[in-house]
Design an enzyme around this catalytic site. Structure first.
Site, mmCIF file in Angstrom:
data_model
loop_
_atom_site.group_PDB
_atom_site.id
_atom_site.type_symbol
_atom_site.label_atom_id
_atom_site.label_comp_id
_atom_site.label_asym_id
_atom_site.label_seq_id
_atom_site.Cartn_x
_atom_site.Cartn_y
_atom_site.Cartn_z
ATOM 1 N N ARG A 195 -1.863 -11.086 -4.461
ATOM 2 C CA ARG A 195 -1.873 -9.643 -4.773
ATOM 3 C C ARG A 195 -1.094 -8.864 -3.722
ATOM 4 O O ARG A 195 -0.602 -7.776 -3.998
ATOM 5 C CB ARG A 195 -3.300 -9.102 -4.724
ATOM 6 C CG ARG A 195 -4.179 -9.572 -5.806
ATOM 7 C CD ARG A 195 -5.530 -8.985 -5.619
ATOM 8 N NE ARG A 195 -5.456 -7.541 -5.874
ATOM 9 C CZ ARG A 195 -6.476 -6.830 -6.284
ATOM 10 N NH1 ARG A 195 -7.634 -7.391 -6.477
ATOM 11 N NH2 ARG A 195 -6.333 -5.549 -6.504
ATOM 12 N N CYS B 137 -16.348 -3.825 -4.508
ATOM 13 C CA CYS B 137 -15.662 -5.109 -4.438
ATOM 14 C C CYS B 137 -16.257 -5.844 -3.267
ATOM 15 O O CYS B 137 -17.184 -5.344 -2.621
ATOM 16 C CB CYS B 137 -14.158 -4.929 -4.296
ATOM 17 S SG CYS B 137 -13.713 -4.128 -2.772
ATOM 18 N N ARG C 148 -16.993 1.133 -1.913
ATOM 19 C CA ARG C 148 -15.757 1.834 -2.261
ATOM 20 C C ARG C 148 -15.940 2.919 -3.332
ATOM 21 O O ARG C 148 -15.374 2.839 -4.433
ATOM 22 C CB ARG C 148 -14.667 0.832 -2.646
ATOM 23 C CG ARG C 148 -14.486 -0.199 -1.551
ATOM 24 C CD ARG C 148 -13.328 -1.099 -1.770
ATOM 25 N NE ARG C 148 -12.065 -0.522 -1.325
ATOM 26 C CZ ARG C 148 -10.919 -1.181 -1.327
ATOM 27 N NH1 ARG C 148 -10.863 -2.396 -1.769
ATOM 28 N NH2 ARG C 148 -9.822 -0.594 -0.905
ATOM 29 N N ASP D 27 -7.363 -3.954 7.616
ATOM 30 C CA ASP D 27 -6.643 -4.976 6.845
ATOM 31 C C ASP D 27 -6.070 -6.098 7.723
ATOM 32 O O ASP D 27 -5.523 -7.070 7.194
ATOM 33 C CB ASP D 27 -5.499 -4.332 6.031
ATOM 34 C CG ASP D 27 -6.021 -3.612 4.796
ATOM 35 O OD1 ASP D 27 -7.224 -3.710 4.503
ATOM 36 O OD2 ASP D 27 -5.207 -2.936 4.123
ATOM 37 N N ASN E 87 0.807 -1.224 0.000
ATOM 38 C CA ASN E 87 0.000 0.000 0.000
ATOM 39 C C ASN E 87 0.838 1.271 0.000
ATOM 40 O O ASN E 87 0.299 2.369 -0.121
ATOM 41 C CB ASN E 87 -0.970 0.008 1.190
ATOM 42 C CG ASN E 87 -2.098 -0.981 0.988
ATOM 43 O OD1 ASN E 87 -2.231 -1.569 -0.088
ATOM 44 N ND2 ASN E 87 -2.910 -1.178 2.010
HETATM 45 C C1 UD1 Z 1 -6.654 1.714 1.393
HETATM 46 C C2 UD1 Z 1 -5.854 0.452 1.319
HETATM 47 C C3 UD1 Z 1 -6.674 -0.740 1.768
HETATM 48 C C4 UD1 Z 1 -7.263 -0.477 3.163
HETATM 49 C C5 UD1 Z 1 -7.990 0.850 3.208
HETATM 50 C C6 UD1 Z 1 -8.470 1.242 4.593
HETATM 51 C C7 UD1 Z 1 -4.345 0.923 -0.515
HETATM 52 C C8 UD1 Z 1 -3.924 0.620 -1.917
HETATM 53 N N1 UD1 Z 1 -5.404 0.255 -0.051
HETATM 54 O O1 UD1 Z 1 -7.754 1.553 0.493
HETATM 55 O O2 UD1 Z 1 -5.830 -1.888 1.831
HETATM 56 O O3 UD1 Z 1 -8.179 -1.510 3.486
HETATM 57 O O4 UD1 Z 1 -7.119 1.901 2.726
HETATM 58 O O5 UD1 Z 1 -7.406 1.255 5.487
HETATM 59 O O6 UD1 Z 1 -3.729 1.706 0.181
HETATM 60 N N2 UD1 Z 1 -14.648 6.157 0.927
HETATM 61 C C9 UD1 Z 1 -15.674 6.969 0.490
HETATM 62 N N3 UD1 Z 1 -15.432 7.809 -0.575
HETATM 63 C C10 UD1 Z 1 -14.226 7.874 -1.198
HETATM 64 C C11 UD1 Z 1 -13.183 7.032 -0.746
HETATM 65 C C12 UD1 Z 1 -13.422 6.176 0.331
HETATM 66 O O7 UD1 Z 1 -16.786 6.926 1.032
HETATM 67 O O8 UD1 Z 1 -14.075 8.658 -2.146
HETATM 68 C C13 UD1 Z 1 -14.886 5.205 2.068
HETATM 69 C C14 UD1 Z 1 -14.791 3.745 1.602
HETATM 70 O O9 UD1 Z 1 -16.003 3.299 1.055
HETATM 71 C C15 UD1 Z 1 -14.431 3.039 2.892
HETATM 72 C C16 UD1 Z 1 -13.604 4.077 3.636
HETATM 73 O O10 UD1 Z 1 -13.840 5.329 3.003
HETATM 74 O O11 UD1 Z 1 -15.577 2.739 3.645
HETATM 75 C C17 UD1 Z 1 -12.109 3.789 3.627
HETATM 76 O O12 UD1 Z 1 -11.633 3.728 2.309
HETATM 77 P P1 UD1 Z 1 -10.207 4.304 1.889
HETATM 78 O O13 UD1 Z 1 -9.470 4.768 3.112
HETATM 79 O O14 UD1 Z 1 -10.382 5.237 0.770
HETATM 80 O O15 UD1 Z 1 -9.531 2.991 1.349
HETATM 81 P P2 UD1 Z 1 -8.611 2.834 0.056
HETATM 82 O O16 UD1 Z 1 -7.729 4.003 -0.091
HETATM 83 O O17 UD1 Z 1 -9.461 2.398 -1.091
#
Ligand code: UD1
Length: 423
Positions: free
Chosen positions: A402, A118, A123, A310, A23
């Site tokens: 992955r 997913c 997400r 995670d 990450n």
């Molecule tokens: C990253 C990590 C993933 C980890 C997650 C949370 C990477 C590549 N992946 O994923 O392994 O599980 O952080 O620690 O670093 N959300 C919204 N709107 C947005 C973006 C996010 O509502 O525009 C919500 C998501 O639905 C989720 C929460 O925010 O419920 C956390 O997501 P986010 O922190 O964005 O995770 P990722 O960056 O996708």
């Protein structure tokens, strides 16, 4: 499709070296789009997701040399020939979205298919887009899931962004885009994960002016251009946590090298609560689950520095082996309990209500045919298989690969019985 056959072979013992963080490396690679000169990333783990990000960089016109014998990727900028990320890559890996901010900042336009949901939840990318708009970009989303989401701005301007949730990806995307904006940008309620600090350190080496990464308030003073830099990826805190839990669940004794204690404080605290011994060493930990009977505990996942989502599936697998009643509350993703059904197939006693799970531990797990529903769920099932009676068949192991470099090799060297077989 490949699967793992896992059998109980007693406590794991020995030494393991943690790889560079998945990450962290994905946003670092995306950030190279911003540079005018070649960038060199070191301690890059050989993972499928890393390869997908390298293909993405090539697809927009960059020259990328991957050398996993030495863990190095060199990205050399060329003219951006394509500001539309191929749909096939976005569908393979949600983190492809991290290229959107850098592409927008560098070429004035970025188009990308919606990464979609997913198994662990919906997400959305609304917070990423909100950030781009705060910097003056125009974003266009279509109701047609096949049409790309587009962000455009001839020149991004500094802006103020408040994130409704401290999203890791949105914080990274906005921070990257803001480096080349005219004027200063503030990101409030920013995510504070170590991967964000690592990204900010890399961008600052490239000439960016970022302050506050690692707190909930990040400030970026835009600069006209970024130059090349060399950067070593931080160790993977989730891989570290997974091996800490491997020591605990097998009641083993593991010495874990290339791990940063500060990054896994929440995991350490919970293992200590359970009676697992965690001792810091020069470059990591010694973790022992063999010194005393272990106790149940309660965990609640939160954004960093809280307990990481995670690590929730792996820790839950461990709690099924600890006598007594434990609870887990998942607060980050709405649907991150797919592994529970699989653990139940192995005999685990887990009851759920909404995002709460109650675990009655200590009844013994039995080998079963189970399915990895996502990366961390797969790791949890492997850990459960290490202590189950009989053979555990874990299918869909491409998910596990992955995010874990040489998972089966590392486990085998610690005494585990695990084989990868083609179905
Ligand atoms: C990253 C990590 C993933 C980890 C997650 C949370 C990477 C590549 N992946 O994923 O392994 O599980 O952080 O620690 O670093 N959300 C919204 N709107 C947005 C973006 C996010 O509502 O525009 C919500 C998501 O639905 C989720 C929460 O925010 O419920 C956390 O997501 P986010 O922190 O964005 O995770 P990722 O960056 O996708």
């Amino acid at each position: 499709m490949a699967k793992y056959l896992v059998q109980n072979n007693g406590p794991l013992r020995g030494e393991v070296v943690i790889s560079g963080a998945k990450n962290a490396v994905l946003p670092l690679l995306a950030a190279t789009i911003l540079a005018d000169e070649p960038c060199e990333i070191l301690d890059v783990p050989p993972l499928r997701d890393v390869d997908v990000m390298c293909r993405l960089l090539r697809s927009v016109g960059f020259d990328v040399v991957e050398d996993y014998r030495v863990g190095r990727v060199i990205v050399s900028p060329q003219k951006i020939i394509n500001d539309e990320v191929p749909r096939e890559l976005v569908k393979q890996m949600r983190a492809s979205i991290l290229a959107m901010g850098p592409l927008l900042a560098r070429s004035g336009r970025a188009a990308m298919a919606s990464p979609g949901g997913c198994t662990i939840g919906a997400r959305p990318i609304d917070l990423h887009l909100k950030g781009f708009r705060a910097m003056g970009a125009v974003t266009t989303e279509s109701a047609d899931p096949d049409a790309p989401t587009v962000a455009e701005a001839k020149q991004l301007m500094g802006g103020r962004v408040y994130l409704d949730f401290p999203s890791v990806g949105a914080t990274e995307n906005i921070m990257m885009a803001a480096t080349l904006a005219q004027g200063s940008t503030s990101i409030e309620n920013a995510a504070q994960e170590p991967e964000i600090v690592d990204l900010a350190n890399f961008l600052n080496k490239m000439g960016a002016k970022i302050k506050g990464a690692g707190t909930d308030s990040i400030r970026v003073e835009g600069v006209p251009s970024l130059h090349g830099a060399t950067h070593t990826v931080i160790p993977d805190r989730i891989e570290t946590g997974t091996f800490m839990v491997a020591a605990a669940i097998t009641r083993g004794d593991l010495t874990i090298h290339n791990a940063l204690p500060n990054h896994v404080k929440a995991i350490t605290a919970k293992l200590l609560d359970c009676g697992v011994s965690v001792e810091e060493t020069d470059d990591g930990f010694r973790v022992r689950g063999d010194l005393q009977p272990l106790n149940p505990t309660d965990i609640k996942t939160m954004p960093y520095p809280g307990f990481p989502t995670d690590m929730q599936p792996q820790f839950m697998a461990f709690l099924t082996t600890v006598e007594g009643s434990s609870s887990v509350v998942e607060k980050v993703f709405e649907n991150r309990y797919m592994h529970i059904r699989e653990l139940q197939l192995m005999g685990a006693r887990i009851a759920t209500e909404g995002n709460n799970a109650e675990i009655q531990g200590g009844y013994g797990l039995k080998g079963a045919r189970v399915k990895a529903t996502d990366l961390r769920a797969g790791a949890a099932l492997v850990l459960a298989g290490l202590v189950a009676e009989g053979v555990t068949e874990v299918s869909n192991v491409h998910y596990v690969e992955r995010g874990y470099a040489d998972f089966t090799g590392k486990l085998k060297r610690l005494g585990a019985r695990i084989e990868k077989v083609e179905d």
